[in-house]
Design a protein around this motif. Structure first.
Motif, short mmCIF file in Angstrom:
data_model
loop_
_atom_site.label_atom_id
_atom_site.label_comp_id
_atom_site.label_asym_id
_atom_site.label_seq_id
_atom_site.Cartn_x
_atom_site.Cartn_y
_atom_site.Cartn_z
N GLU A 199 0.82 -1.23 0.00
CA GLU A 199 0.00 0.00 0.00
C GLU A 199 0.84 1.26 0.00
N VAL A 200 2.14 1.12 0.33
CA VAL A 200 3.00 2.31 0.39
C VAL A 200 3.53 2.59 -1.01
N LYS A 201 3.23 3.78 -1.51
CA LYS A 201 3.69 4.12 -2.86
C LYS A 201 5.08 4.76 -2.79
N GLY A 202 5.90 4.47 -3.80
CA GLY A 202 7.25 5.05 -3.83
C GLY A 202 8.06 4.62 -2.62
N PRO A 225 9.79 14.96 6.20
CA PRO A 225 8.73 15.94 6.44
C PRO A 225 7.40 15.27 6.82
N PRO A 226 6.46 16.06 7.38
CA PRO A 226 5.17 15.50 7.77
C PRO A 226 4.44 14.90 6.57
N GLY A 227 3.75 13.84 6.78
CA GLY A 227 2.91 13.26 5.73
C GLY A 227 3.67 12.46 4.70
N SER A 228 4.96 12.18 4.93
CA SER A 228 5.70 11.46 3.90
C SER A 228 5.54 9.95 4.04
N GLY A 229 4.91 9.50 5.12
CA GLY A 229 4.63 8.07 5.25
C GLY A 229 5.49 7.36 6.28
N LYS A 230 6.10 8.09 7.21
CA LYS A 230 6.97 7.45 8.21
C LYS A 230 6.18 6.51 9.11
N THR A 231 5.07 7.05 9.65
CA THR A 231 4.26 6.23 10.54
C THR A 231 3.70 5.03 9.77
N MET A 232 3.27 5.32 8.53
CA MET A 232 2.70 4.27 7.69
C MET A 232 3.71 3.13 7.47
N LEU A 233 4.95 3.48 7.18
CA LEU A 233 6.00 2.47 6.96
C LEU A 233 6.27 1.67 8.23
N ASP A 309 7.05 7.13 17.79
CA ASP A 309 6.69 8.06 16.73
C ASP A 309 6.97 9.47 17.25
N GLU A 310 7.52 10.34 16.43
CA GLU A 310 7.89 11.70 16.83
C GLU A 310 8.87 11.63 18.01
N LEU A 311 9.98 10.99 17.78
CA LEU A 311 10.98 10.70 18.82
C LEU A 311 11.35 11.87 19.73
N MET A 352 11.05 10.90 13.13
CA MET A 352 11.10 12.31 13.49
C MET A 352 11.06 13.17 12.25
N ASN A 353 10.67 14.44 12.46
CA ASN A 353 10.73 15.42 11.37
C ASN A 353 12.13 16.02 11.38
N PRO A 354 12.53 16.68 10.28
CA PRO A 354 13.89 17.26 10.30
C PRO A 354 13.99 18.48 11.20
N GLY A 397 9.43 13.80 1.12
CA GLY A 397 8.04 14.07 0.74
C GLY A 397 7.75 13.37 -0.59
N ILE A 398 6.53 12.87 -0.73
CA ILE A 398 6.21 12.10 -1.92
C ILE A 398 5.58 13.02 -2.98
N LYS A 399 5.91 12.76 -4.24
CA LYS A 399 5.41 13.63 -5.32
C LYS A 399 4.00 13.19 -5.73
N1 LIG Z 1 4.17 6.69 0.28
C1 LIG Z 1 2.86 6.75 0.52
N2 LIG Z 1 2.00 5.95 -0.15
C2 LIG Z 1 0.69 5.99 0.10
N3 LIG Z 1 0.11 6.83 0.99
C3 LIG Z 1 0.89 7.67 1.66
C4 LIG Z 1 2.31 7.67 1.48
N4 LIG Z 1 2.85 8.59 2.30
C5 LIG Z 1 1.82 9.12 2.99
N5 LIG Z 1 0.65 8.59 2.61
C6 LIG Z 1 -0.68 8.97 3.14
O1 LIG Z 1 -0.51 10.05 4.01
C7 LIG Z 1 -0.95 9.74 5.32
C8 LIG Z 1 0.01 10.31 6.34
O2 LIG Z 1 1.19 9.53 6.37
P1 LIG Z 1 1.99 9.28 7.72
O3 LIG Z 1 1.10 9.49 8.88
O4 LIG Z 1 2.66 8.00 7.61
O5 LIG Z 1 3.03 10.46 7.63
P2 LIG Z 1 4.21 10.80 8.62
O6 LIG Z 1 5.44 10.83 7.82
O7 LIG Z 1 4.17 9.91 9.78
O8 LIG Z 1 3.84 12.27 9.04
P3 LIG Z 1 4.12 13.05 10.41
O9 LIG Z 1 5.53 13.48 10.39
O10 LIG Z 1 3.19 14.22 10.35
O11 LIG Z 1 3.79 12.12 11.49
C9 LIG Z 1 -1.03 8.23 5.36
O12 LIG Z 1 -2.06 7.80 6.21
C10 LIG Z 1 -1.31 7.85 3.94
O13 LIG Z 1 -2.69 7.87 3.70
#
Ligand SMILES: Nc1ncnc2c1ncn2[C@@H]1O[C@H](COP(=O)(O)OP(=O)(O)OP(=O)(O)O)[C@@H](O)[C@H]1O
Ligand SMILES: [Mg+2]
Length: 511
Positions: A199-202, A225-233, A309-311, A352-354, A397-399
């Motif tokens: 489910e993780v893209k890129g 950066p926030p939202g790049s998928g760290k928690t997801m991974l 998460d968020e060390l 962590m974020n940078p 950050g993902i494009k």
């Molecule tokens: N590579 C990815 N592929 C698919 N979905 C993604 C990807 N990266 C982020 N997302 C989407 O963005 C949401 C936020 O990602 P996530 O919570 O993992 O970010 P984060 O890096 O932990 O951010 P933060 O630093 O704010 O905690 C995910 O729930 C997912 O839906």
């Protein structure tokens, strides 16, 4: 009239055999419990008195003294109720004494109507009792809901009971006790992980780094950066970890049983734990604590993953507290009542974020943090903690185009099969030196188990000079390169393996 019965207490993850002596003497009616009981044990008096009466037995109108031996061990909890009640019935002649009673070990909490309630640590008790030198013929009598969990240990007989009267009838020869519930085969199957890497893209670099980490049990820091998928991974790591061996399964289950976190429908934990405590958690919650120390998150993550998460948001005290478990793979918690050593062998993952606003280094967004803020944020991780992290990987950050991509990535099951075979290779190689994985290697093992080609040695030398790497990075690089070589089934560490391992020290270079 004196009767002695056996019981068991739990200290750390071990069961400690106890002897419960019940004496009925002439004198004014009284009921005393001695032998360092705490308030919760003293309350047993009221429960036992009511349960004995409500099950149709008589409570003696005399002086009753209960001694919990050994008397120098502090006792807590309600699991001695059943043994006290059985001792009392034996001392008053309401159940026959004899071999069956002498070889029984009784644990369970009583309700006022005589029902037997479930307790914590049944598996730990059964395992410890089965390791006693004179365990032959012992039978563990415990609450019916705990019996399945204890029956996993085959070297000791286990009988479950749901009430005091059922147990008393059994000893009087008026009935049988139910056999432990058979293990539901469904509860043994490992749930197909709901979260999958596909489910993780890129984020190919991060995925590769996590595969290496899982294969060698390395600690990882994900930053980006926030939202790049760290928690997801991070949440998907358990789906690529090798399934635990039977010994590991028992260790995991034993800890969760002691902590009271075992589901009676799922008596055996076949999955590696994934623990992600919130950053506001107390040091005692993470490391372990309580009057008689209870296991903390580091122990509950044993044989699995501990994810922060968020060390930098965690309290400094908590981060410092991780040093001992990360180094020794155990944690020692000392309180006035007892000192307990718990296992704590986990894979540590931090994210962590940078910088505090998260945009530092992003070409598209502006960072609003001052250099002091950035320095303060990062310095929380300095030194000892970062020292123990093998792999530092950037999650950029993902494009938009990548997110739109519909092709699913590689499935976790495929990654896991590579991880499994790499772990197998490590187990074979280290079978004589008590090392479970590459991450646990010591410098003294490098010469024999991590041979470098000439090119690799030269590259390592150059990296140190050109990238100004610290000496502490050296051991980490060798261990990670060993895992990368294992993934390729290569006996020697080659230059390409070293080059990739050096890439995972990006924060050292900046610091
Ligand atoms: N590579 C990815 N592929 C698919 N979905 C993604 C990807 N990266 C982020 N997302 C989407 O963005 C949401 C936020 O990602 P996530 O919570 O993992 O970010 P984060 O890096 O932990 O951010 P933060 O630093 O704010 O905690 C995910 O729930 C997912 O839906
Ligand atoms: Mg996150």
């Amino acid at each position: 009239m004196l009767a002695k019965v056996r019981s068991c207490a739990v200290m750390g993850i071990n069961g400690i055999p106890l002897e419960i002596e019940v004496d009925i003497a002439d004198g004014l009616p009284a009921f005393d419990i001695i032998g360092l009981p705490d308030a919760s044990v003293k309350e047993a008096k009221e429960r036992v008195r009511a349960a004995v009466r409500n099950c149709g037995f008589s409570f003696p109108y005399s002086r009753v003294t209960v001694n919990l031996a050994p008397a120098d061990l502090k006792k807590e909890g309600s699991s001695f109720d059943l043994a006290i009640a059985v001792g009392l019935l034996a001392a008053t002649g309401q159940i026959p004494r004899g071999e069956a009673l002498n070889s029984g070990v009784f644990v369970g909490e009583l309700s006022l109507d005589g029902q037997v309630r479930r307790i914590n640590g049944a598996l730990a008790m059964a395992l410890s009792l089965s390791e006693l030198p004179d365990n032959a013929g012992l039978t563990l009598y415990l609450p019916q809901p705990n019996s399945t969990e204890a029956a996993l240990v085959d070297k000791i007989a286990v009988k479950g009971t749901s009430s005091l009267s059922q147990l008393a009838n059994y000893f009087c020869g008026n009935g049988e006790l139910p056999a432990p519930d058979p293990i539901n085969p469904q509860s043994l199957s490992v749930d197909g992980a709901e979260l999958d890497f596909s489910e993780v893209k890129g984020q190919e670099t991060a995925k590769r780094a996590l595969e290496i980490a899982a294969a060698g049990s390395h600690n990882v820091l994900l930053y980006g950066p926030p939202g790049s998928g760290k928690t997801m991974l991070a949440r998907r790591i358990p789906s690529i970890l090798p399934s635990p061996t039977m010994d590991e399964t028992l260790e995991i289950t034993r800890i969760h049983s002691v902590a009271g976190q075992l589901d009676s429908n799922k008596p055996l934990l076949r999955q590696r734990p994934f623990r992600s405590p919130h950053h506001s958690a107390s040091t005692a919650g993470i490391i372990g604590g309580g009057k008689i120390p209870q296991p903390g998150e580091v122990t509950l993550a044993h044989q699995g993953v501990l994810f922060f998460d968020e060390l930098p948001e965690y309290k400094r005290e908590v981060l410092e507290g991780l040093r001992q478990p990360l180094e020794d793979r155990t944690v020692t918690v000392t309180r006035a009542a007892a000192t307990v050593c718990y296992p704590a062998d986990f894979m540590f993952i931090g994210s962590m974020n940078p910088c505090p606003c998260g945009n530092y280094g992003d070409p598209r967004l502006e960072c609003r943090c001052s250099p002091t803020q950035i320095f303060k944020y990062r310095s929380k991780l300095s030194g000892p903690l970062i020292d123990r992290i093998d792999i530092q990987v950037e999650v950029p950050g993902i494009k938009f185009e990548q997110l739109q991509q519909n092709e699913p990535g590689e499935r976790s099951a495929d990654i896991r099969s590579r991880v499994e075979s790499t772990r197998l290779r490590q187990r074979k190689r280290y079978k004589n030196i008590k090392v479970a994985s590459n991450a646990r290697l010591r410098a003294r093992h490098f010469e024999k188990h991590c041979p470098l080609t000439n090119d690799a040695r030269q590259l390592l030398h150059q990296s140190f000079q050109n990238l100004n790497l610290s000496m502490r990075a050296h051991d980490r690089i060798i261990k990670v390169a060993r895992t990368i070589a294992d993934l390729e089934n290569s006996a020697m560490l080659e230059a390409s393996h070293i080059a990739e391992a050096v890439q995972y020290r990006s924060l050292d270079r900046q610091g």
